[in-house]
Design a protein around this motif. Structure first.
Motif, mmCIF file in Angstrom:
data_model
loop_
_atom_site.group_PDB
_atom_site.id
_atom_site.type_symbol
_atom_site.label_atom_id
_atom_site.label_comp_id
_atom_site.label_asym_id
_atom_site.label_seq_id
_atom_site.Cartn_x
_atom_site.Cartn_y
_atom_site.Cartn_z
ATOM 1 N N HIS A 65 9.544 -0.162 -5.481
ATOM 2 C CA HIS A 65 9.348 0.490 -4.178
ATOM 3 C C HIS A 65 7.893 0.348 -3.748
ATOM 4 O O HIS A 65 7.021 1.010 -4.314
ATOM 5 N N PRO A 66 7.620 -0.502 -2.744
ATOM 6 C CA PRO A 66 6.241 -0.607 -2.254
ATOM 7 C C PRO A 66 5.819 0.715 -1.594
ATOM 8 O O PRO A 66 6.598 1.321 -0.862
ATOM 9 N N VAL B 246 -1.256 4.484 1.433
ATOM 10 C CA VAL B 246 -2.404 3.954 0.674
ATOM 11 C C VAL B 246 -3.702 4.222 1.444
ATOM 12 O O VAL B 246 -4.704 4.686 0.873
ATOM 13 N N ALA B 247 -3.661 3.985 2.747
ATOM 14 C CA ALA B 247 -4.859 4.218 3.572
ATOM 15 C C ALA B 247 -5.208 5.710 3.589
ATOM 16 O O ALA B 247 -6.394 6.078 3.540
ATOM 17 N N SER C 6 -1.367 -12.135 -5.435
ATOM 18 C CA SER C 6 -2.837 -12.066 -5.510
ATOM 19 C C SER C 6 -3.119 -11.566 -6.920
ATOM 20 O O SER C 6 -2.230 -11.001 -7.557
ATOM 21 N N LEU C 7 -4.344 -11.766 -7.417
ATOM 22 C CA LEU C 7 -4.561 -11.383 -8.825
ATOM 23 C C LEU C 7 -4.229 -9.902 -9.003
ATOM 24 O O LEU C 7 -3.563 -9.519 -9.962
ATOM 25 N N GLN D 226 -4.026 -7.073 -1.323
ATOM 26 C CA GLN D 226 -3.214 -7.331 -0.126
ATOM 27 C C GLN D 226 -2.997 -6.073 0.708
ATOM 28 O O GLN D 226 -2.313 -6.110 1.724
ATOM 29 N N GLY D 227 -3.527 -4.930 0.263
ATOM 30 C CA GLY D 227 -3.300 -3.677 0.970
ATOM 31 C C GLY D 227 -4.541 -3.213 1.707
ATOM 32 O O GLY D 227 -5.549 -3.916 1.765
#
Ligand code: PLP
Length: 392
Positions: free
Chosen positions: A198-199, A205-206, A233-234, A239-240
């Motif tokens: 679940h992303p 996040v912000a 991405s590593l 990416q967020g």
């Protein structure tokens, strides 16, 4: 020894903490596994997100061989180069501060929790709190299971430590409201893996970043399952919308050997002082050499681009299958929600019979975590097997 003999031996000598499928794997190469009877499998689980470079990657195997013949372990009371080089490599590829090395994901999060609590005490907070998200998973030690709401059972393991508060994973306003003067840290995975892929929405996040900035709490991102290239991405946070203050890593970090790490941003390097934390095996030459080789393989722009491309191909093919309600995730970390009436563990069992290793983290979801070195042929092969399993 047959699998049934192995099962009998296991039930006599090992605590029954795992539910295992009745298969014994004896060999691996890239995305392929072979069982004891010589049957070949396509591995889309990668040892639960550990073998991101594939099984027995030549560069990792060679690094382990070379180091094993020279020096396997020394105490942390002396110097050895691979562990220090690993700290340099990890910090430079992420937050730029300093690194505490350890041996597992739970230990990496324990270090982050201790660091956040000590940092809070230095800010005058007597009873610091770590805010975590509902359904998050951070490990099975007493502190990290308390930070993992689903398994934090007071009844089974109590008394659990104080100082953890849970908020909904999709409610930015609730998160911001929960972070206040006694918050030491906000800790979460940017994509919840054990919960069924679940992303966490970008606005949550912000909001976590904003709330931490406003109060002085630390934003701690658990990259144990999402890191080491898994999402294209590593580190997934790249990416967020938010850069964390502290990050935990493990699983694929060790290239198959047990390595964990807690990494800080600049300014937090000295929070934990000599004698305040440690671990006997941490940063030992053999494991650190394997981790350096794993980073060498996975921290590669061409490989990461390929993860994004193959992830998109896999996700769109899976979306087309009968029986699939939704595909969630990013890169090669995908959760497949099944339609009502289908049973995830049963589908995963049929896939195993059909030569495809996948996992069902809950009754309605399949989880795919293939090695990142697969190609489009393996993607199409896995989709073909799954299509047949879903039809059945
Ligand atoms: N955090 C996350 C996001 C995980 O997925 C896991 C393991 O699945 C852990 C922490 C715990 O890691 P370990 O089992 O190495 O202690």
């Amino acid at each position: 020894m047959s699998v049934s003999e192995l099962q009998a031996l296991e039930s006599r000598w090992l605590m029954p903490t795992y539910e295992r499928a009745p298969v014994e794997f004896v060999r691996g190469e890239g995305a392929r596994l072979w069982d004891v009877d010589g049957k070949r499998y396509l591995d889309f689980f990668a040892g639960l997100g550990v073998m991101n470079a594939g099984h027995c990657h030549p560069r990792i195997t060679e690094a382990i061989r070379e180091q094993a013949g020279r020096l396997v372990g020394v105490s942390n009371l002396y110097y050895s180069e691979p562990g220090v080089r690993l700290g340099e490599r990890l910090a430079e590829s992420s937050l730029g501060g300093r690194v505490f090395l350890c041996n597992s994901g739970a230990e990496a999060n324990e270090a982050a929790i201790k660091l956040a609590r000590k940092h809070a005490h230095a800010r005058g907070i007597a009873k610091p709190e770590v805010v975590v998200l509902d359904s998050g998973f951070h490990g099975r030690t007493i502190a990290t299971l308390t930070a993992s709401p689903k398994i934090a059972s007071e009844e089974l393991f109590g008394p659990l430590p104080r100082g953890f508060r849970t908020v909904a994973r999709d409610d930015a306003a609730a998160l911001e409201a929960a972070v206040g003067g006694s918050t030491a840290a906000v800790l979460f995975e940017t994509i919840q893996g054990e919960a069924g892929v679940h992303p966490i929405p970008d606005d949550v996040v912000a909001a976590a970043r904003r709330a931490c900035d406003a109060t002085g709490a630390l934003l701690v991102v658990d990259e144990i399952q999402t890191g080491m290239g898994r999402t294209g991405s590593l580190w997934a946070w790249e990416q967020g919308p938010a850069r964390p203050d502290v990050m935990s890593a493990a699983k694929a970090l060790g290239g198959g050997l047990p390595v964990g790490a807690c990494v800080t941003s600049p300014g937090l390097e000295d929070v934990l002082a000599a004698g305040e934390h440690g671990s006997t095996f941490a940063g030992a030459p053999l494991a650190a050499s394997a981790a350096l080789a794993a980073l060498g393989v996975l921290d590669d722009p061409a490989l990461l681009r390929r993860v994004r491309e193959l992830g998109a191909r896999l996700a769109s093919s899976l979306t087309e299958l009968d029986g699939v309600a939704e595909v969630r995730g990013r890169g090669l970390m995908l959760g497949v929600a099944l339609v009502d009436g289908l049973d995830g563990p049963a589908v995963a069992g049929r896939a195993l019979d059909g030569g495809l290793v996948i996992n069902a983290p809950d009754p309605m979801t399949l989880r795919l975590l293939p090695p990142l070195v697969i190609g489009s042929a393996e993607v199409d092969e896995a989709v073909g097997v799954l299509a047949r399993c879903l039809e059945a």
